[in-house]
Design an enzyme around this catalytic site. Structure first.
Site, PDB file in Angstrom:
ATOM      1  N   SER A 142       0.843  -1.198   0.000  1.00  0.00           N
ATOM      2  CA  SER A 142       0.000   0.000   0.000  1.00  0.00           C
ATOM      3  C   SER A 142       0.872   1.241   0.000  1.00  0.00           C
ATOM      4  CB  SER A 142      -0.908   0.024   1.224  1.00  0.00           C
ATOM      5  OG  SER A 142      -1.568   1.278   1.329  1.00  0.00           O
ATOM      6  N   TYR A 156      -2.753  -0.439   9.960  1.00  0.00           N
ATOM      7  CA  TYR A 156      -2.692  -0.868   8.562  1.00  0.00           C
ATOM      8  C   TYR A 156      -1.332  -0.529   7.946  1.00  0.00           C
ATOM      9  CZ  TYR A 156      -4.019  -1.277   3.636  1.00  0.00           C
ATOM     10  OH  TYR A 156      -4.074  -1.628   2.301  1.00  0.00           O
TER      11      TYR A 156
END
Length: 247
Positions: A142, A156
């Site tokens: 990501s 995350y």
């Protein structure tokens, strides 16, 4: 001119929707037979498989919860057995739990690490038992691993940053076996979870250099290159397909 994946066998975890579906279909379009895992939506995964079969390629759908390491290993073994070989593993399945640090409990921590970190490790461990020279492992990370611009992303971001170390170390370890390992970090991408017309889309787009979201196919194109023979000399690398979000 395509990337020439004829005769290859691939597994895409979380391949039933979004980026995973785009990757699975692109690999099939390049000639690979593809297995994909899903957790909940069997109908959607079967739709992806049907599109793969319409391209003249074999498709295998495997239900597997990436939070269960045994299920992950079994899915890799089933993919290899059903297709007859395993040349490509794309660790795409992930979970996306956000919130203030004070509100994220151990349950959220354990789920995030299990799915986003342990599952790619376990899947890679299982896959290399089937891979010959020329094998490819792609981890899907990501953009927030390199640039966290919103609050609530600590858990995350941490989990996706762990993939940098996994990718580098596996690239070093598996290099002598001619198996490459690379990390693709998508930026804002138009999916169900983060639509390009969502309430925060304008602000998010403004953080990129290009000023707009990616399409899932943009991420799939980078993966197709990395798993092809053209990408044979890249390993341990991080490729940011993020429209300049991280610059």
């Amino acid at each position: 001119m395509g990337f020439g994946l004829e005769g290859k066998g691939a597994l895409v975890t979380g391949g039933g929707r979004g980026i995973g579906a785009a990757v699975a279909e692109r690999l099939a379009a390049e000639g690979a037979d593809v297995a994909l895992t899903y957790r909940d939506d069997a109908a959607r995964a079967e739709e992806v498989a049907a599109r793969i079969r319409s391209l003249g390629r074999r498709a295998v759908v495997v239900r597997a919860d990436s939070a269960d390491p045994g299920a992950v290993t079994a899915a890799v073994d089933e993919a290899a057995a059903s297709i007859g070989r395993l040349d490509i593993l794309v660790n795409n399945a992930g979970t996306f739990l956000l919130g203030p640090i004070e509100q994220l409990g151990l349950a959220e921590f354990e789920e995030t690490v299990a799915v986003n970190v342990r599952a790619p490790f376990v899947a890679s461990q299982a896959a290399v038992r089937h891979m010959a020279a020329g094998g490819r492992i792609i981890n899907i990370g990501s953009n927030v691993a390199e640039r966290a611009v919103f609050p609530g992303f600590a858990l995350y971001s941490m989990s996706k940053t762990a993939l940098i170390g996994l990718t580098k170390a596996l690239g070093r370890e598996l290099g002598p076996r001619a198996i490459t390992v690379n990390l693709v970090n998508p930026g804002p991408t138009d999916t169900d979870l983060n639509p390009a017309n969502g309430p925060d889309a304008a602000a998010i787009s403004g953080l990129t250099a290009l000023g707009h979201y990616a399409r899932p196919g943009d991420i799939a194109g980078a993966v197709a290159f990395l798993v092809s023979d053209d990408g044979r000399y890249l390993t341990g690398a991080t490729v940011n397909v993020d429209g300049g979000f991280s610059i």
